[in-house]
Design a protein around this motif. Structure first.
Motif, PDB file in Angstrom:
ATOM      1  N   MET A  60      29.302  28.046  85.715  1.00 42.09           N
ATOM      2  CA  MET A  60      28.034  27.800  85.022  1.00 42.09           C
ATOM      3  C   MET A  60      28.113  26.571  84.131  1.00 42.09           C
ATOM      4  O   MET A  60      27.167  25.791  84.054  1.00 42.09           O
ATOM      5  CB  MET A  60      27.620  29.025  84.205  1.00 42.09           C
ATOM      6  N   LYS A  61      29.248  26.384  83.475  1.00 41.33           N
ATOM      7  CA  LYS A  61      29.416  25.193  82.637  1.00 41.33           C
ATOM      8  C   LYS A  61      29.388  23.933  83.488  1.00 41.33           C
ATOM      9  O   LYS A  61      28.766  22.937  83.129  1.00 41.33           O
ATOM     10  CB  LYS A  61      30.725  25.282  81.852  1.00 41.33           C
ATOM     11  N   ALA A  62      30.060  23.974  84.642  1.00 44.59           N
ATOM     12  CA  ALA A  62      30.075  22.818  85.537  1.00 44.59           C
ATOM     13  C   ALA A  62      28.667  22.536  86.064  1.00 44.59           C
ATOM     14  O   ALA A  62      28.253  21.374  86.152  1.00 44.59           O
ATOM     15  CB  ALA A  62      31.045  23.058  86.696  1.00 44.59           C
ATOM     16  N   LEU A  63      27.928  23.578  86.391  1.00 46.53           N
ATOM     17  CA  LEU A  63      26.557  23.413  86.863  1.00 46.53           C
ATOM     18  C   LEU A  63      25.676  22.799  85.787  1.00 46.53           C
ATOM     19  O   LEU A  63      24.895  21.880  86.054  1.00 46.53           O
ATOM     20  CB  LEU A  63      25.988  24.762  87.309  1.00 46.53           C
ATOM     21  N   ASN A  64      25.807  23.268  84.556  1.00 48.27           N
ATOM     22  CA  ASN A  64      25.022  22.702  83.453  1.00 48.27           C
ATOM     23  C   ASN A  64      25.364  21.239  83.214  1.00 48.27           C
ATOM     24  O   ASN A  64      24.480  20.431  82.940  1.00 48.27           O
ATOM     25  CB  ASN A  64      25.203  23.530  82.182  1.00 48.27           C
ATOM     26  N   ARG A  65      26.651  20.886  83.315  1.00 41.12           N
ATOM     27  CA  ARG A  65      27.041  19.476  83.164  1.00 41.12           C
ATOM     28  C   ARG A  65      26.427  18.619  84.266  1.00 41.12           C
ATOM     29  O   ARG A  65      25.942  17.521  84.014  1.00 41.12           O
ATOM     30  CB  ARG A  65      28.566  19.335  83.165  1.00 41.12           C
ATOM     31  N   LEU A  66      26.433  19.133  85.493  1.00 38.28           N
ATOM     32  CA  LEU A  66      25.829  18.407  86.611  1.00 38.28           C
ATOM     33  C   LEU A  66      24.339  18.206  86.384  1.00 38.28           C
ATOM     34  O   LEU A  66      23.815  17.103  86.556  1.00 38.28           O
ATOM     35  CB  LEU A  66      26.079  19.152  87.925  1.00 38.28           C
ATOM     36  N   LEU A  67      23.645  19.253  85.971  1.00 35.14           N
ATOM     37  CA  LEU A  67      22.214  19.147  85.689  1.00 35.14           C
ATOM     38  C   LEU A  67      21.937  18.118  84.595  1.00 35.14           C
ATOM     39  O   LEU A  67      20.992  17.325  84.698  1.00 35.14           O
ATOM     40  CB  LEU A  67      21.638  20.508  85.296  1.00 35.14           C
ATOM     41  N   GLN A  68      22.765  18.119  83.546  1.00 36.20           N
ATOM     42  CA  GLN A  68      22.591  17.155  82.459  1.00 36.20           C
ATOM     43  C   GLN A  68      22.814  15.722  82.950  1.00 36.20           C
ATOM     44  O   GLN A  68      22.068  14.815  82.583  1.00 36.20           O
ATOM     45  CB  GLN A  68      23.544  17.468  81.310  1.00 36.20           C
TER      46      GLN A  68
END
Length: 186
Positions: free
Chosen positions: A51-59
């Protein structure tokens, strides 16, 4: 005499489409192959890391879109989806960002008909994906000439398809997904 048994159907309580007597049954979401699915035993730590990696990608994607002024809030975006990993990933990312930016997404799929049944399978997958995500889809088949540079003709067909969607007023802009190793289209 034996009683006849008739099949039963579930009835959805939502209103049917105008002019339609029958309510279509929902199309099941496409399933990832079993070998790629996450096991039930995955730890909370792994899920948190994902989830953290996904949020970083979205950002990162949101920052790139803003930095280059690619889309404005309220835009109607066409997302070119071939059925491959790049375009499906792009679709999922833009769908997530669309909620924040009030974008309206439409999936654009052009079947080049170059790989026989595999091309048809890709088109079916994209249609099922659109239905599962409740997104509109515009899908066409390309008639490419047998002579000449096939890759260049396929690119021309795609760009003409995208221009047609823009000129029809269906979308304002079209997003395409590529990796670093792909040749960028302009």
């Amino acid at each position: 005499s034996q009683a006849k048994v008739y099949p039963t159907y579930r009835i959805r309580r939502s209103a049917p489409r105008m002019g339609s007597e029958k309510v279509p049954r929902p199309i099941p979401a496409p399933r990832m192959p079993a070998s790629r699915r996450r096991t039930r035993g995955a730890s909370t730590k792994e899920a948190s890391h994902t989830m953290k990696a996904l949020n970083r990608l979205l950002q990162r994607v949101a920052a790139t879109i803003e930095r280059h002024a690619m889309f404005a809030p309220g835009d109607r975006l066409g997302v070119a989806v071939s059925g491959g990993a790049d375009s499906v990933c792009l679709l999922h990312i833009l769908r997530e960002l669309a909620r924040r930016q009030k974008w309206t997404l439409t999936i654009l799929h052009l079947d080049h008909q170059l790989r026989g049944s595999e091309s048809s399978a890709d088109a079916d997958f994209v249609r099922r994906l659109a239905a599962a995500m409740c997104l509109p889809i515009i899908s066409r088949c390309a008639n490419l000439p047998a002579a000449g540079n096939l890759e260049q003709e396929a690119r021309r067909a795609r760009l003409a398809f995208f221009r047609e969607a823009i000129h029809a007023g269906t979308v304002d802009r079209v997003a395409v997904g590529h990796t670093r190793s792909d040749q960028a289209e302009t």
